[in-house]
Enzyme design. Structure first.
Site, PDB file in Angstrom:
ATOM      1  N   ASP A  66      47.460  30.526  62.990  1.00 20.22           N
ATOM      2  CA  ASP A  66      46.616  31.163  64.010  1.00 20.22           C
ATOM      3  C   ASP A  66      45.122  30.968  63.739  1.00 20.22           C
ATOM      4  O   ASP A  66      44.310  31.822  64.086  1.00 20.22           O
ATOM      5  CB  ASP A  66      46.928  32.667  64.123  1.00 20.22           C
ATOM      6  CG  ASP A  66      48.410  32.918  64.326  1.00 20.22           C
ATOM      7  OD1 ASP A  66      49.009  32.220  65.160  1.00 20.22           O
ATOM      8  OD2 ASP A  66      48.961  33.782  63.625  1.00 20.22           O
ATOM      9  N   GLU A  67      44.769  29.845  63.134  1.00 24.44           N
ATOM     10  CA  GLU A  67      43.356  29.588  62.831  1.00 24.44           C
ATOM     11  C   GLU A  67      42.603  29.026  64.037  1.00 24.44           C
ATOM     12  O   GLU A  67      41.377  28.875  64.002  1.00 24.44           O
ATOM     13  CB  GLU A  67      43.220  28.585  61.664  1.00 24.44           C
ATOM     14  CG  GLU A  67      43.776  29.049  60.334  1.00 24.44           C
ATOM     15  CD  GLU A  67      45.219  28.625  60.133  1.00 24.44           C
ATOM     16  OE1 GLU A  67      45.818  28.111  61.102  1.00 24.44           O
ATOM     17  OE2 GLU A  67      45.757  28.808  59.020  1.00 24.44           O
ATOM     18  N   LYS A 102      43.841  26.023  65.643  1.00 23.79           N
ATOM     19  CA  LYS A 102      43.986  24.567  65.504  1.00 23.79           C
ATOM     20  C   LYS A 102      44.074  23.862  66.852  1.00 23.79           C
ATOM     21  O   LYS A 102      43.538  22.782  67.027  1.00 23.79           O
ATOM     22  CB  LYS A 102      45.253  24.230  64.690  1.00 23.79           C
ATOM     23  CG  LYS A 102      45.220  24.727  63.271  1.00 23.79           C
ATOM     24  CD  LYS A 102      46.512  24.434  62.542  1.00 23.79           C
ATOM     25  CE  LYS A 102      47.688  25.292  62.955  1.00 23.79           C
ATOM     26  NZ  LYS A 102      47.595  26.720  62.690  1.00 23.79           N
ATOM     27  N   LEU A 127      33.869  32.771  64.583  1.00 23.69           N
ATOM     28  CA  LEU A 127      32.743  33.350  63.847  1.00 23.69           C
ATOM     29  C   LEU A 127      32.105  34.487  64.655  1.00 23.69           C
ATOM     30  O   LEU A 127      31.603  35.463  64.092  1.00 23.69           O
ATOM     31  CB  LEU A 127      31.714  32.238  63.577  1.00 23.69           C
ATOM     32  CG  LEU A 127      30.681  32.494  62.510  1.00 23.69           C
ATOM     33  CD1 LEU A 127      31.331  32.825  61.182  1.00 23.69           C
ATOM     34  CD2 LEU A 127      29.776  31.289  62.330  1.00 23.69           C
ATOM     35  N   GLY A 173      52.086  28.670  68.057  1.00 25.96           N
ATOM     36  CA  GLY A 173      51.474  29.061  69.333  1.00 25.96           C
ATOM     37  C   GLY A 173      50.053  28.554  69.370  1.00 25.96           C
ATOM     38  O   GLY A 173      49.229  28.970  68.576  1.00 25.96           O
ATOM     39  N   HIS A 174      49.781  27.610  70.248  1.00 28.55           N
ATOM     40  CA  HIS A 174      48.435  27.062  70.359  1.00 28.55           C
ATOM     41  C   HIS A 174      47.867  27.419  71.724  1.00 28.55           C
ATOM     42  O   HIS A 174      48.444  27.061  72.744  1.00 28.55           O
ATOM     43  CB  HIS A 174      48.456  25.534  70.185  1.00 28.55           C
ATOM     44  CG  HIS A 174      48.848  25.113  68.801  1.00 28.55           C
ATOM     45  ND1 HIS A 174      49.228  23.842  68.474  1.00 28.55           N
ATOM     46  CD2 HIS A 174      48.911  25.814  67.649  1.00 28.55           C
ATOM     47  CE1 HIS A 174      49.508  23.778  67.180  1.00 28.55           C
ATOM     48  NE2 HIS A 174      49.329  24.969  66.668  1.00 28.55           N
ATOM     49  N   GLN A 198      51.421  26.329  62.013  1.00 26.65           N
ATOM     50  CA  GLN A 198      51.375  27.369  60.972  1.00 26.65           C
ATOM     51  C   GLN A 198      50.157  27.126  60.058  1.00 26.65           C
ATOM     52  O   GLN A 198      49.160  26.593  60.527  1.00 26.65           O
ATOM     53  CB  GLN A 198      52.672  27.433  60.163  1.00 26.65           C
ATOM     54  CG  GLN A 198      53.858  27.988  60.947  1.00 26.65           C
ATOM     55  CD  GLN A 198      54.563  26.957  61.803  1.00 26.65           C
ATOM     56  OE1 GLN A 198      54.881  25.882  61.362  1.00 26.65           O
ATOM     57  NE2 GLN A 198      54.833  27.298  63.049  1.00 26.65           N
TER      58      GLN A 198
END
Ligand code: IMP
Length: 426
Positions: free
Chosen positions: A13-14, A16, A327, A40-41, A221
């Protein structure tokens, strides 16, 4: 010529998907190489929100080729549903721009049923998509692969092997046995829709490479969900680090690795999380960051940025450049914290030790920096950034040892600050 691997540096969940989509504008093809529809994208294009689980993010860019490699656990029903949903929104998807490896192991109803039987005792907090049981069957050499759908005789034998195993387990739980005809019906119900996409992916990629086409490998992931290098046993069932791009696609290539990290940390599901904030800070990150899981709609646990984890992830994947996302979620904090090492009793660690019992007891040691209290949502220009934000970014770079090239400031495709030119990637 080098290709690009994109991996998550935390617990998934970064963000990507947005970065793959951004870089895909300059590439020819995007390949998924591990995981399945547990991913999940979310990508926002012109105010339209697209949520992708299985399809590579390039499907949203006309003229690009999307590939699903052998390393992916493929739920055929989920794939067709996702294709049809996007087609209904006017996205062109056909066997010329979407190709799926013939070697992909299939996720079937037996896998979801097995996961449901075991999850209570495991307490991992999985996504319940049948991912783990499907990979278990792949390694146990009893999986049904996409290529098996070509021949009904072979399929019949393969189903028998599969059910011999699953029915023994079901017996142990006192559950109803599954019969062969039901599984055959399940598979034949989707075969004609999925087979047109079946291709020899390693060979196609090899030809792309020979033609000098630019390929992006899209990780799912994150590093600490990796089956070998993550917070075992609270991990997913595939390798998520960059080396898997080669195994899960069949293309041996020398790649640049771009790591994606959130400006703070989140985790869905159970397991160790040293910088977790079960307090107002965590609540605030959750609310501002809208931290609800895209796949299972579960609340993500939230905490401060952990430079120890990121430094480890950078080393594990050979990351050369980092993209920092979300951010703007830190905008209104008076001060922001970065974890620089861990303590456990009298011991200090500058990495995440492998043992779960130690991971659970780690106490983060923080450095506290002044916040910037300036709205950066949607910001696109580096010269407008507050000095305290710049210092936060520079301190992270120092601690993790690689440059931050891009900052993402909203879910929208265009909201990106370029700190360091990524021309060297192409
Ligand atoms: P599984 O992948 O469904 O087996 O779940 C194993 C663990 O990985 C659970 O903690 C899930 O919440 C987590 N997980 C799986 N996929 C993702 C993802 O895409 N983002 C974040 N966590 C994930």
């Amino acid at each position: 010529m080098r290709n690009i691997v994109i991996v998550g540096l935390q617990w998934g969940d970064e963000g990507k998907g947005k970065i793959v989509d951004y870089l895909a504008s300059r590439a020819d093809a995007v390949v998924r190489f591990q995981g399945g529809n547990n991913a999940g994208h979310t990508i926002v294009v012109d105010d339209q929100i697209y949520k992708l689980n299985l399809l590579p993010s390039a499907v949203l860019r006309p003229g690009k080729v999307s590939l699903i490699g052998n390393g992916v656990a493929l739920d055929p029903y989920a794939l067709i549903k996702e294709i049809e949903l996007l087609q209904s929104k006017g996205i062109e998807i056909n066997p010329d721009n979407l190709m799926v490896s013939e070697s992909c192991p299939l996720i079937l109803s037996v896998h979801k049923a097995k996961e449901a039987l075991f999850e209570d005792s495991d307490k991992i907090g999985t996504t319940n998509k049948g991912i783990g049981p499907c990979y278990e069957d792949k390694v146990g050499r009893r999986a049904i692969r996409l290529c098996d759908l070509e021949s009904q005789d072979l399929l019949d034998q393969r189903i028998e092997v599969l059910l011999n195993y699953h029915n023994i387990i079901r017996q142990g739980f006192g559950s109803d046995l599954i019969n062969k005809e039901d599984i055959m019906r399940e598979i034949l119900g989707i075969a004609s829709k999925i087979l047109p996409y079946k291709k020899c992916i390693w060979n196609i990629l090899s030809n792309f490479k020979a033609e000098g086409r630019e390929i992006i490998f899209e990780g799912a992931q994150g590093t600490f969900l990796d089956i070998d290098h993550g917070t075992y046993p609270f991990v997913t069932s595939s390798n998520t680090i960059a080396a898997q791009a080669i195994l899960g696609s069949g293309l041996f290539s020398n790649n640049h690795v771009v790591g994606i990290a959130k400006a703070y940390t989140t985790r869905v599901g159970n397991g160790p999380f040293p910088t977790e904030q079960k307090n107002d800070v965590g609540n605030s990150l959750f609310t501002r960051g809208k931290e609800l899981g895209t796949v299972s709609n579960r609340k993500r646990r939230c905490g401060w940025f952990d430079a120890v984890l990121i430094r480890q992830a950078v080393k594990l994947s050979g990351v050369s450049s980092i993209v920092l996302t979300k951010l703007d979620i830190l905008d209104s904090f008076n001060t922001v914290k970065i974890c620089i090492k861990y303590k456990c009793g009298n011991d200090e660690f500058d990495y995440l030790p492998a043992l779960y019992e130690v991971q659970e007891k780690l106490e983060p040691v923080y450095e506290e920096l002044p916040g910037w209290q300036q709205n950066t949502y949607g910001q696109r220009f580096s010269h407008k950034l507050h000095i305290n934000l710049v210092k936060y970014v520079e301190r992270i770079e120092e601690l993790v040892g690689v440059p931050i090239s891009l900052i993402s400031t909203s879910p929208n495709r265009e909201d990106i600050i370029v700190l360091k030119d990524l021309n060297f990637l192409f």
